[in-house]
Each structure stands twice: as structure tokens, then as C-alpha cells.
Design an enzyme around this catalytic site. Structure first.
Site, PDB file in Angstrom:
ATOM      1  N   LYS A  11     -26.517  10.865  37.614  1.00 12.35           N
ATOM      2  CA  LYS A  11     -25.649  10.777  36.654  1.00 12.35           C
ATOM      3  C   LYS A  11     -24.075  10.365  37.163  1.00 12.35           C
ATOM      4  O   LYS A  11     -23.844  10.233  38.348  1.00 12.35           O
ATOM      5  CB  LYS A  11     -25.327  12.318  36.062  1.00 12.35           C
ATOM      6  CG  LYS A  11     -26.552  12.777  35.515  1.00 12.35           C
ATOM      7  CD  LYS A  11     -26.498  14.096  34.880  1.00 12.35           C
ATOM      8  CE  LYS A  11     -27.801  14.619  34.352  1.00 12.35           C
ATOM      9  NZ  LYS A  11     -27.666  15.786  33.498  1.00 12.35           N
ATOM     10  N   TYR A  51     -31.401  11.879  24.906  1.00 11.96           N
ATOM     11  CA  TYR A  51     -30.989  13.232  24.787  1.00 11.96           C
ATOM     12  C   TYR A  51     -31.456  13.873  23.597  1.00 11.96           C
ATOM     13  O   TYR A  51     -31.105  15.174  23.251  1.00 11.96           O
ATOM     14  CB  TYR A  51     -30.222  13.805  25.550  1.00 11.96           C
ATOM     15  CG  TYR A  51     -29.870  13.652  26.865  1.00 11.96           C
ATOM     16  CD1 TYR A  51     -30.733  14.751  27.782  1.00 11.96           C
ATOM     17  CD2 TYR A  51     -29.018  13.060  27.777  1.00 11.96           C
ATOM     18  CE1 TYR A  51     -30.488  14.952  29.164  1.00 11.96           C
ATOM     19  CE2 TYR A  51     -29.037  12.962  29.150  1.00 11.96           C
ATOM     20  CZ  TYR A  51     -29.611  13.805  29.786  1.00 11.96           C
ATOM     21  OH  TYR A  51     -29.212  14.025  31.181  1.00 11.96           O
ATOM     22  N   PHE A  59     -23.795  21.574  23.221  1.00  8.81           N
ATOM     23  CA  PHE A  59     -23.046  20.701  24.291  1.00  8.81           C
ATOM     24  C   PHE A  59     -23.515  19.395  24.114  1.00  8.81           C
ATOM     25  O   PHE A  59     -23.296  18.230  24.950  1.00  8.81           O
ATOM     26  CB  PHE A  59     -23.548  21.170  25.655  1.00  8.81           C
ATOM     27  CG  PHE A  59     -24.899  21.387  25.953  1.00  8.81           C
ATOM     28  CD1 PHE A  59     -25.745  20.223  26.081  1.00  8.81           C
ATOM     29  CD2 PHE A  59     -25.478  22.644  25.839  1.00  8.81           C
ATOM     30  CE1 PHE A  59     -27.138  20.451  26.281  1.00  8.81           C
ATOM     31  CE2 PHE A  59     -27.013  22.729  25.882  1.00  8.81           C
ATOM     32  CZ  PHE A  59     -27.776  21.566  26.428  1.00  8.81           C
ATOM     33  N   ARG A  87     -37.965  18.721  40.594  1.00 11.92           N
ATOM     34  CA  ARG A  87     -37.384  19.867  40.201  1.00 11.92           C
ATOM     35  C   ARG A  87     -36.738  20.715  41.064  1.00 11.92           C
ATOM     36  O   ARG A  87     -35.743  21.224  41.123  1.00 11.92           O
ATOM     37  CB  ARG A  87     -37.845  20.327  38.821  1.00 11.92           C
ATOM     38  CG  ARG A  87     -38.181  19.381  37.773  1.00 11.92           C
ATOM     39  CD  ARG A  87     -38.792  20.032  36.685  1.00 11.92           C
ATOM     40  NE  ARG A  87     -38.208  21.040  35.820  1.00 11.92           N
ATOM     41  CZ  ARG A  87     -37.164  20.815  35.240  1.00 11.92           C
ATOM     42  NH1 ARG A  87     -36.805  19.534  34.732  1.00 11.92           N
ATOM     43  NH2 ARG A  87     -36.342  21.901  34.360  1.00 11.92           N
ATOM     44  N   THR A  93     -30.467  23.910  37.018  1.00 16.31           N
ATOM     45  CA  THR A  93     -29.451  23.165  36.004  1.00 16.31           C
ATOM     46  C   THR A  93     -28.121  23.278  36.191  1.00 16.31           C
ATOM     47  O   THR A  93     -27.121  22.640  36.481  1.00 16.31           O
ATOM     48  CB  THR A  93     -29.855  23.271  34.476  1.00 16.31           C
ATOM     49  OG1 THR A  93     -31.206  22.949  34.501  1.00 16.31           O
ATOM     50  CG2 THR A  93     -28.910  22.345  33.650  1.00 16.31           C
ATOM     51  N   ARG A 104     -28.105  19.754  43.253  1.00 20.32           N
ATOM     52  CA  ARG A 104     -27.182  20.562  42.580  1.00 20.32           C
ATOM     53  C   ARG A 104     -26.217  21.507  43.447  1.00 20.32           C
ATOM     54  O   ARG A 104     -25.144  21.381  43.311  1.00 20.32           O
ATOM     55  CB  ARG A 104     -27.901  21.049  41.310  1.00 20.32           C
ATOM     56  CG  ARG A 104     -28.311  19.628  40.327  1.00 20.32           C
ATOM     57  CD  ARG A 104     -29.010  20.367  39.426  1.00 20.32           C
ATOM     58  NE  ARG A 104     -29.533  19.574  38.183  1.00 20.32           N
ATOM     59  CZ  ARG A 104     -30.202  19.567  37.439  1.00 20.32           C
ATOM     60  NH1 ARG A 104     -31.376  20.479  37.664  1.00 20.32           N
ATOM     61  NH2 ARG A 104     -30.475  18.690  36.430  1.00 20.32           N
ATOM     62  N   ASN A 114     -23.852  17.566  36.585  1.00 21.09           N
ATOM     63  CA  ASN A 114     -24.863  18.333  37.570  1.00 21.09           C
ATOM     64  C   ASN A 114     -25.633  17.202  38.336  1.00 21.09           C
ATOM     65  O   ASN A 114     -26.703  17.489  38.708  1.00 21.09           O
ATOM     66  CB  ASN A 114     -25.618  19.245  36.545  1.00 21.09           C
ATOM     67  CG  ASN A 114     -26.830  18.630  35.717  1.00 21.09           C
ATOM     68  OD1 ASN A 114     -26.514  17.641  35.482  1.00 21.09           O
ATOM     69  ND2 ASN A 114     -27.438  19.398  35.255  1.00 21.09           N
ATOM     70  N   HIS A 117     -30.660  14.231  36.740  1.00 18.36           N
ATOM     71  CA  HIS A 117     -31.697  14.722  35.650  1.00 18.36           C
ATOM     72  C   HIS A 117     -33.159  14.314  36.215  1.00 18.36           C
ATOM     73  O   HIS A 117     -33.232  13.210  36.847  1.00 18.36           O
ATOM     74  CB  HIS A 117     -31.620  13.637  34.416  1.00 18.36           C
ATOM     75  CG  HIS A 117     -32.531  13.952  33.510  1.00 18.36           C
ATOM     76  ND1 HIS A 117     -32.655  14.976  32.477  1.00 18.36           N
ATOM     77  CD2 HIS A 117     -33.665  13.323  33.237  1.00 18.36           C
ATOM     78  CE1 HIS A 117     -33.773  14.912  31.825  1.00 18.36           C
ATOM     79  NE2 HIS A 117     -34.378  13.785  32.087  1.00 18.36           N
ATOM     80  N   GLU A 128     -40.005   9.434  29.059  1.00 20.06           N
ATOM     81  CA  GLU A 128     -38.625   9.052  29.616  1.00 20.06           C
ATOM     82  C   GLU A 128     -38.819   7.643  30.698  1.00 20.06           C
ATOM     83  O   GLU A 128     -37.773   6.936  30.631  1.00 20.06           O
ATOM     84  CB  GLU A 128     -37.927  10.099  30.479  1.00 20.06           C
ATOM     85  CG  GLU A 128     -37.746  11.469  29.572  1.00 20.06           C
ATOM     86  CD  GLU A 128     -37.198  12.781  30.206  1.00 20.06           C
ATOM     87  OE1 GLU A 128     -36.715  13.559  29.547  1.00 20.06           O
ATOM     88  OE2 GLU A 128     -37.148  12.551  31.629  1.00 20.06           O
TER      89      GLU A 128
HETATM   90  P1  CMP Z   1     -30.484  17.710  32.162  1.00 11.92           P
HETATM   91  O1  CMP Z   1     -31.609  18.017  33.052  1.00 11.92           O
HETATM   92  O2  CMP Z   1     -30.112  16.166  32.262  1.00 11.92           O
HETATM   93  O3  CMP Z   1     -30.817  17.932  30.720  1.00 11.92           O
HETATM   94  C1  CMP Z   1     -29.963  18.398  29.518  1.00 11.92           C
HETATM   95  C2  CMP Z   1     -28.664  18.323  30.327  1.00 11.92           C
HETATM   96  O4  CMP Z   1     -27.694  19.116  29.328  1.00 11.92           O
HETATM   97  C3  CMP Z   1     -28.492  19.397  31.430  1.00 11.92           C
HETATM   98  O5  CMP Z   1     -29.114  18.413  32.554  1.00 11.92           O
HETATM   99  C4  CMP Z   1     -27.065  19.713  31.479  1.00 11.92           C
HETATM  100  O6  CMP Z   1     -26.341  18.565  32.180  1.00 11.92           O
HETATM  101  C5  CMP Z   1     -26.697  19.593  30.084  1.00 11.92           C
HETATM  102  N1  CMP Z   1     -26.421  20.912  29.860  1.00 11.92           N
HETATM  103  C6  CMP Z   1     -27.135  21.866  29.815  1.00 11.92           C
HETATM  104  N2  CMP Z   1     -26.316  23.039  29.356  1.00 11.92           N
HETATM  105  C7  CMP Z   1     -25.225  22.749  29.144  1.00 11.92           C
HETATM  106  C8  CMP Z   1     -24.003  23.234  28.708  1.00 11.92           C
HETATM  107  N3  CMP Z   1     -23.806  24.443  28.570  1.00 11.92           N
HETATM  108  N4  CMP Z   1     -22.736  22.760  28.968  1.00 11.92           N
HETATM  109  C9  CMP Z   1     -22.884  21.446  28.993  1.00 11.92           C
HETATM  110  N5  CMP Z   1     -23.855  20.342  29.485  1.00 11.92           N
HETATM  111  C10 CMP Z   1     -25.120  21.164  29.514  1.00 11.92           C
END
Ligand code: CMP
Length: 140
Positions: A11, A51, A59, A87, A93, A104, A114, A117, A128
Site C-alpha cells: 500500500k 474494495y 471507513f 495472511r 489488520t 504489519r 497497514n 492487503h 482480485e
Molecule cells: P485490507 O486487508 O486491505 O482490507 C480492507 C481494509 O480496510 C483493511 O485492510 C484496512 O486497511 C481498512 N480498514 C479496516 N478497518 C478500518 C478502520 N476501522 N478504519 C480505516 N480503515 C480500515
């Protein structure tokens, strides 16, 4: 165990800090092979499409803005149980919950920013991967 493929995204928070090589080393050390990779700039619309499963989440807007805020590296990782293994290597996450040694835990800045993905299941991995790559671009 079966050989699988999964979609990974490095990212904007990670590409901006020049962490692509360090993150790729984590994948390779875990036995995941990078069989396709490209650095691209997503538009907010493209991030929103990718997404769209999160469209109703509070979010979602922030997530799309962030994913379009700088370059991302999209990749296909291949290996035994690649979806689960990726994962594990990524960690939780929310970096505050991520195990020591995971990407992470080491690199992520917040739950939103983070660093990586990874697909969560075989069906989503196939969708994907097809979102970013044609078959010709994946060389195992
Ligand atoms: P990802 O695995 O890319 O899948 C969805 C993304 O949404 C996740 O990682 C986070 O980066 C993002 N995400 C999840 N929860 C939150 C949150 N509470 N606030 C902002 N971003 C979020």
C-alpha cells in the site's frame, strides 16, 4: 496442501517509505514466490471498485482516498496454502494486534495505513488477481 495463488498489494504508506524490498523479502523467506508484480497508481474510482465489498463501511471513503494517495505494488504470490500463509506473514489488520515479526507489526502505521492487503479466500483471490492481471502477466 495445495499450491495456491493470492493477490497482494503493497500500500501507499509502504511504497512511500521505500519498503517494497523489505516486504518482498518477508514473502520470499516464508516460501511465497512472487509470480507477477507491477507498480501502479490507482484512481479513487478504481480503488472503490476493488474494495466495493466494503462500500457500506464507515471507513470506505477514507480507504479509497488512501489507496489512491500514492503508488501501490500489486503482486501475485504463489505457494503451498499461499492465501493462509500470506495472511500469517501480514499479521492482523490492526497493527496493534499483529504478532511480532509480521509485516504489519514491523511496518504498519495504523489500521487504515497497514502496509499490505492480501486476499482472504480462494474465490476472492481469483477475483482480485483477475482485477489486476491477465494470465499472460503471471509467470510461475
Ligand atoms: P485490507 O486487508 O486491505 O482490507 C480492507 C481494509 O480496510 C483493511 O485492510 C484496512 O486497511 C481498512 N480498514 C479496516 N478497518 C478500518 C478502520 N476501522 N478504519 C480505516 N480503515 C480500515
Amino acid at each position: 496442501m495445495a499450491t495456491e495463488r493470492t493477490l497482494s498489494i503493497i500500500k501507499p504508506d509502504a511504497t512511500s517509505r521505500n519498503l517494497t524490498g523489505k516486504i518482498n523479502a518477508k514473502f520470499e523467506e516464508a516460501g511465497l514466490r512472487i509470480v507477477a508484480q507491477k507498480r501502479i497508481q490507482l484512481s479513487k474510482e478504481q480503488a472503490g471498485e476493488f474494495y466495493k465489498v466494503h462500500a457500506e463501511r464507515p471507513f470506505y471513503g477514507e480507504l479509497c482516498e488512501f489507496m489512491a494517495s500514492g503508488p501501490v505494488v500489486v503482486q501475485v504470490l504463489e505457494g503451498e496454502s499461499a492465501i493462509t500463509k500470506n495472511r500469517e506473514v501480514m499479521g492482523a489488520t490492526n497493527p496493534a494486534d499483529a504478532d511480532e515479526g509480521t509485516i504489519r507489526a514491523e511496518f504498519a502505521e495504523s489500521v487504515g495505513e497497514n502496509s499490505v492487503h492480501g486476499s482472504d479466500a480462494p474465490e476472492t483471490a481469483a477475483e482480485e488477481i483477475a482485477f489486476f492481471f491477465s494470465g499472460l502477466e503471471i509467470v510461475g
